[in-house]
Structure formats: C-alpha cells, structure tokens
Enzyme design. Sequence first.
Site: not given
Length: 468
Positions: A144, A240, A274, A448
């Site tokens: 994505n 993630e 996400c 992150e």
Amino acid sequence: MSAYAMLINGRSVTTPEQDDVINPAHGEPFATCPRGTRAHVDEAVAAAADAYKTWKKDEAFRRAKLSECATAIQRRVQEIASVLSQEQGKPLTAAMAETFGASMWFDYYANLKLEPEVLQDDAEKRIEVVRKPLGVVAAITPWNFPVILLAWKLAPSWLAGNTVVAKPSPYTPLTSLMVADILKEIVPPGVLNVLSGGNELGAHLASHPGVRKISFTGSVATGKKIMGYAVDDLKRVTLELGGNDPAIVLDDVDPSAVADGLFWGAFQNSGQVCTAIKRLYVHEKVYEPILRGLVERAKKVRVGDGADPETQLGPINNKMQLERVMGLVDDAKKNGGTIQAGGTRLEGSGYFYPPTLVTDVGAGVRLVDEEQFGTALPIIRYSKLDDALEQANRTHYGLGGSVWSGNVERGTQVVRELESGTGWVNQHMDVTPFAPFGGAKSSGIGYENGRWGYEAFTELQVVNTKKT
C-alpha cells in the site's frame, strides 16, 4: 518495459526467471522484475553481515549517508512516483507525496539527537545505558505504501548501525528496486540489499539464522508467521499489523466541518491504509447530516487511473483484494445492509471499486468485524457514548482510532478510552517522523518512528564502571 534489478552487495542482479508486475488500473502487466531465490537471500544476508563489521563503527558517517539518501530521493521524486502510481494504483500526486515523505524520514533520522543515558556518575562509579546495533535486519514491506514504509525501516536501522536486506511485496517491487539502484551509489556495498520475488522469499529471509531483527508491516496472519520464524533464535521483531480503526462522531460536531475529514480519513489511498477509518460510529443527533455529507462526496469523487491528473482515487491494488472488498459488501447486503453509495464494481479491466457507504449494519457483520482494506465503509448509528466506545473496542485490532467533537477537551478525554496505539481528535491518519507509531492488541508489537523507532533497532547494554 524497463529493466529492473535486485541489489546484492552493491551489485545489480537480475535473473532469467521474471515475474509480471500488474498495473491495477488496467488489470494487465506493464513491467517485469527478477524472481529471487533462496540462494539470493543467503548471498544478501552474508553481504549484509560482512558490511556490518565496518558500518556499525562510525555514526557520523552514517548520518552523512542518511542525509545524502534524503537528497538523492528528493531529486528523483517524479521518476519514482511515476512508477509507484503504475504499480500501486494511487494518483500521481499522492505517489509524489509518498516519495517526498520517504526523503523526509531519511532527513529526520540523519538529524535525530541522541542524548547519553547516564544513570549514575559520581566519585564511586558511572553507570550508562548504551545502545548497540543488532546486526542484519530483514525489512519486509507491504504494497500500500512501498516507498515510504521502506524508508521507515531503513533510516532508523541505519542510524543505529545495522545493515538491511529488504523484501518488498510481489505486487509492488519496482519502486523498492528503483530506490535500491539510487542508494547503491551512496551507501557501502552490503549495507542495503533488496530482493524481489514471491512470499516464500520473505519466509526464508525471516527465518534465516544470519538475521537478528525482523521489521515487518502487513497482515495479522502473516505477522503471526513472522513471530514463528523468529522463535528458534529469538530474533527481535517489530510488527506493524492490520487495523480496524473506529471513528466516533460525538453529538456536538458541526457536520459540515467534519465531513471532509471523515471521508478522506476512510478513503485516502482507496481505503488501503492500515490506519484508515474502517468503522464509523455517528451519534443519532448528527447521523443524517453526516451521512448526507459523506454520500455527496462519495458520488462526486473522481475514480480512475492514477496517471490521469483528474483522478482522486485510484483502483484497488490487486484482484484478490478487490474480490475481498466486493465479498464483504455483498455479505453486508445479505445481512440487511443498505448501500447508500457505490456498491458495484466499475466497468472495465482495472480493479476499480467506488467509495461505498453501507448503513444498517453492526457487530456480527463481516464488514464491521473484519478489516476491509478498501473502498467500503460501514456507518453505524448510536445513541449512548458508552455503547459506541464498547463497540469500538470490541475487536482484536488496536492500531488507531479517532474522536470527532466540537469541544477539543471533550474529544481528548473520550479518545483516551479507545484501545489503540494512536488516538486522534478531529483528524485521522496524521503520522509524523517524530511520533511513535504502533498497535495495541493484535495490531502489532513494538513501535516505529521517532526515538522509539530508533531504539527498536538497538540492543541495550548497561556499562557499569567502578572508579575507585
């Protein structure tokens, strides 16, 4: 078709076997890329391990290289974005923004101040916490946002002193190979290695005994497999994973003021984010005007080929994902859902599905319970805030969530009730290089970005020195 090559130990590597890369706007191949093998993984990990011996020693040198990487990517934004739009589907303007964002992440970490962590320093002893690199990092990225999410992993990993073997999604390998070709002129051989190929390549990389850390962005199901690969030698992991982000609209909002933010919070990148709004809970007092505003925008938005400057939303990236979104909407219809906008695949060979708004659904319907990752949004009416919060938190996901209110203090108080790694107020999906990003519950492990992202690529050592 342009020729693309993998990067191993500073060398461009191609293969006789090539994989097609499909332009989702056309539903047909527009380029090919090398099909890497297990032997290529072994070679890349060995090269990264060898480069690590010297790369880890000079932080000032690494910072200078990060800064050079930022500049090099910025100079090639148009070129990278053109390919990104073709392989991923997003509009060219969005592709340029993503590529420029990757440059920003390199620049941020090039200049991140790292303060010494001294716990005691007196006449008797000095106790200091030292951050040391881990070694070879496997960076596995999704389809994505293939460019910026590669930067999310490379920049902090390199600042810490690690070397990297990266594996992009087989749906969007080309821009990662382009970035590798650009950066190979900047970093020493072996510091960056990028391999293209199928998912089995990522599995071999993640389980490789020479890898000490896995940084993965993708689905919950694959994240669990990654955890399994890490077990044997206790590799460190940052995961993630997916999200099913709720947005709760309180009764005190001005519907006209929030409609744009809600729409694009759900449908940016054709919903393939996400942290996109995946479930929208709207108080009954403002439900009708909010719904009208969203329907109006859904019917006006321009869906098309990312190469067309008029396009606002591109296609779904791949056929499998398109079929998933269609299946979830069809299931919602069968379970009493009402289609307020969209709901039918657009004609043509591309993977186009219009922004689809579904009402009269709730918990127990797949479109509400599962992550759709596409252009479909369930809108759920509520009367009591406690009920909306309970529904919002009734999920194994916990990546992000937002609360929309005419009173910022009230919104901030309510958003703290969400079980999510990030809680936004009167906005959604605002992510910056300096703020940590990660998920609660099944949406991930670790963080992150920011100092937290850097620390995730380090091993902590306590240096305890007796002075007398």
